[in-house]
Design an enzyme around this catalytic site. Structure first.
Site, PDB file in Angstrom:
ATOM      1  N   SER A 197       7.504   6.539  -5.866  1.00 34.31           N
ATOM      2  CA  SER A 197       7.471   6.988  -7.221  1.00 34.31           C
ATOM      3  C   SER A 197       6.194   5.919  -8.258  1.00 34.31           C
ATOM      4  CB  SER A 197       8.638   5.856  -7.988  1.00 34.31           C
ATOM      5  OG  SER A 197       8.220   5.800  -9.665  1.00 34.31           O
ATOM      6  N   TYR A 209      13.795  -1.245  -8.126  1.00 32.15           N
ATOM      7  CA  TYR A 209      13.609   0.204  -8.509  1.00 32.15           C
ATOM      8  C   TYR A 209      11.739   0.155  -7.260  1.00 32.15           C
ATOM      9  CZ  TYR A 209      12.305   5.382  -9.211  1.00 32.15           C
ATOM     10  OH  TYR A 209      11.949   6.628  -9.302  1.00 32.15           O
TER      11      TYR A 209
END
Length: 255
Positions: free
Chosen positions: A142, A159
């Site tokens: 990401s 995350y």
């Protein structure tokens, strides 16, 4: 250079969203595809759609955080297709929260899916690739592996941590597996509409307005815009690309 006829591709997180789109893109380029996810009914729908176009696809139920499930899934793919040339590790989850608010269970869930899941898939697929001296591994990281949010409403510490770990794992594998004809690279998407974001980030008008104002592209990524980078890193077009993080982010990482 992007043609994949005769190749076998395994895609995790393939029951919907970006994973399902990637499976369709692989099939369009001639690959036989094995779609892995926990939700077999949704997998079956995507597989039926691909097979209606006279392509080759199978659905394999798999929990990538469970080693026995991963081993059984890889065995099933090999029984059907006899080899694995491409592995796209797409399955992942995004849990919001800071280190102050996250529970240990949430931390373990995110790390188990986003990092352990890739480790387990590679544990059972890499020996196949080493034996044939060829393989393409693409890990979906990401942009949040290298960028983070100051806004407390958007903080996602686990995350950030898990996607940074994906990049570290990618680099480590690339360094040691390149000698066996295996390349390992990562993609870092920014905001794309998917099943995971449709009911969260895409429903926050204030966040979307701020994102569009900051991003040089002035918009989130569209469905299909990740397929080209995926095909590049999965094909011989990237034969000398190894250990890289390719950000697909509309330029948001440069501002």
């Amino acid at each position: 250079m992007f043609e994949l006829s005769g190749k076998v591709a395994v895609i995790t997180g393939a029951s919907s969203g970006l994973g399902a789109d990637a499976a369709r893109a692989y099939a369009e380029q001639g690959a036989k595809v094995a779609l892995l996810a926990r939700r077999k009914d949704k997998l079956d729908n995507v597989v039926a759609e691909i097979n209606r176009t006279r392509k080759h696809a199978i659905a394999v139920q798999c929990d990538i955080a469970d080693e026995s499930s991963v081993q059984a899934a890889v065995d099933e793919v090999l029984e059907r297709y006899h080899t694995i040339d491409i592995l796209l590790n797409d399955a992942g989850i995004a849990i919001p929260g800071s280190v102050e608010t996250l529970t240990a269970e949430q931390w373990d869930l995110a790390m188990g899916t986003n990092v352990k899941g890739i480790f387990l898939m590679c544990k059972y697929v890499v020996p196949v690739m080493k034996k044939q001296k060829y393989g393409k591994i693409v890990n979906i990281a990401s942009v949040n592996a290298v960028l983070a949010d100051k806004d407390p409403r958007m903080v996602r510490h686990v995350y950030n941590a898990s996607k940074s770990a994906v990049v570290g794992l990618t680099v480590g594998m690339a360094a040691s597996l390149g000698q066996f004809g295996i390349t390992v690279n990562a993609l870092g998407p920014a905001l794309f509409e998917s099943e995971m974001t449709a009911n969260t980030l895409f429903k926050q008008e204030q966040f979307l307005n701020a994102y569009n104002a900051l991003c040089p592209a002035s918009r989130p990524g569209r469905r299909g815009e990740l397929n080209g980078p995926i095909l590049f890193l999965s094909s011989d077009a990237s034969s000398y690309v190894n250990g890289q993080l390719l950000l697909v982010d509309g330029g948001i990482s440069i501002v």
